[in-house]
Scaffold this motif. Structure first.
Motif, PDB file in Angstrom:
ATOM      1  N   CYS A  69       0.927  -1.081  -0.002  1.00  0.00           N
ATOM      2  CA  CYS A  69      -0.151   0.094   0.035  1.00  0.00           C
ATOM      3  C   CYS A  69       0.875   1.017   0.049  1.00  0.00           C
ATOM      4  CB  CYS A  69      -0.863  -0.111   1.201  1.00  0.00           C
ATOM      5  SG  CYS A  69      -1.843   1.614   1.560  1.00  0.00           S
ATOM      6  N   ARG A  71      -0.016   4.047   1.324  1.00  0.00           N
ATOM      7  CA  ARG A  71      -0.028   4.792   2.358  1.00  0.00           C
ATOM      8  C   ARG A  71       0.566   4.105   3.793  1.00  0.00           C
ATOM      9  NH1 ARG A  71      -5.927   5.431   3.213  1.00  0.00           N
ATOM     10  NH2 ARG A  71      -5.740   6.016   1.020  1.00  0.00           N
ATOM     11  N   CYS A  72       0.269   2.724   3.731  1.00  0.00           N
ATOM     12  CA  CYS A  72       0.933   2.052   5.056  1.00  0.00           C
ATOM     13  C   CYS A  72       1.960   1.178   4.987  1.00  0.00           C
ATOM     14  CB  CYS A  72      -0.289   1.587   5.960  1.00  0.00           C
ATOM     15  SG  CYS A  72      -1.185   0.108   5.197  1.00  0.00           S
ATOM     16  N   HIS A 130      -4.985   0.971   0.243  1.00  0.00           N
ATOM     17  CA  HIS A 130      -6.141   0.256   0.799  1.00  0.00           C
ATOM     18  C   HIS A 130      -7.588   1.114   0.791  1.00  0.00           C
ATOM     19  CE1 HIS A 130      -3.078  -1.887   3.159  1.00  0.00           C
ATOM     20  NE2 HIS A 130      -3.911  -2.934   2.939  1.00  0.00           N
ATOM     21  N   CYS A 135      -6.437   0.593   6.285  1.00  0.00           N
ATOM     22  CA  CYS A 135      -4.869   0.912   6.186  1.00  0.00           C
ATOM     23  C   CYS A 135      -4.507   0.078   7.832  1.00  0.00           C
ATOM     24  CB  CYS A 135      -4.359   2.051   6.216  1.00  0.00           C
ATOM     25  SG  CYS A 135      -4.028   2.573   4.379  1.00  0.00           S
ATOM     26  N   ASP A 136      -3.097  -0.209   7.854  1.00  0.00           N
ATOM     27  CA  ASP A 136      -2.632  -0.473   9.167  1.00  0.00           C
ATOM     28  C   ASP A 136      -2.476   0.749  10.017  1.00  0.00           C
ATOM     29  OD1 ASP A 136      -0.888  -1.318  11.036  1.00  0.00           O
ATOM     30  OD2 ASP A 136       0.139  -2.942   9.944  1.00  0.00           O
TER      31      ASP A 136
HETATM   32 ZN   LIG Z   1      -2.832   1.067   3.600  1.00  0.00          ZN
END
Ligand SMILES: [Zn+2]
Length: 155
Positions: A69, A71-72, A130, A135-136
């Motif tokens: 991902c 982002r994460c 995600h 997200c994590d």
């Molecule tokens: Zn993510």
């Protein structure tokens, strides 16, 4: 010599009209250095080569892969459904001209595993993230604490 199911002998008499189905799993992706390290994909390869010097390789890949991902950094499951054609020619020496690959006539063998990987990787969306809220969170918090890294200085 170990039999490599991804090595296609262009000089073999039965190559025109040949159809091969590959069942690609995690080990395939881990063997190649790239973003995608896990997945389950079925790739069908159909070869046309009646002239015996120019071949059209039609790939159809369908399944799911996991990519980090944006982002994460945790893996996101991405569906794959892609059709691609590669032209392969026999010639004097190896050349990669993008859509067209030249294979030395003296060898006559092309390993399609790298191409299958690249076609799958190229079919991924520009941005892999995600869905909102998936997200994590722990990882996001950790990433926020880190000082931004210049992507050019990574590795
Ligand atoms: Zn993510």
């Amino acid at each position: 010599m170990k039999t490599n199911e991804y090595a296609i002998d262009l000089l073999a008499p039965n190559v025109d009209g040949k159809e091969i189905e590959y069942h690609i799993e995690d080990a395939f992706f881990q063997h190649i250095d790239g973003l995608v390290q896990r997945g389950q994909v079925t790739t069908t390869l159909h070869i046309e080569g009646s002239t015996r010097s120019v071949f059209r390789f039609h790939f159809h890949s369908e399944g799911t892969v996991f990519a980090p991902c944006d982002r994460c950094l945790a893996d996101v499951e991405v569906p794959i459904d892609t059709d691609d054609t590669l032209t392969v020619k026999l010639g004097a020496e190896y050349a990669d001209e993008g859509e067209c690959i030249v294979i030395p006539e003296s060898e006559g063998v092309i390993d399609v595993s790298q191409f299958i990987y690249e076609l799958i990787a190229l079919s991924l969306p520009m941005k892999v993230v995600h869905e909102d809220g998936q997200c994590d969170e722990a990882m996001l918090a950790k990433l926020e604490q880190l000082t931004p890294v210049n992507p050019l200085e990574e590795e």
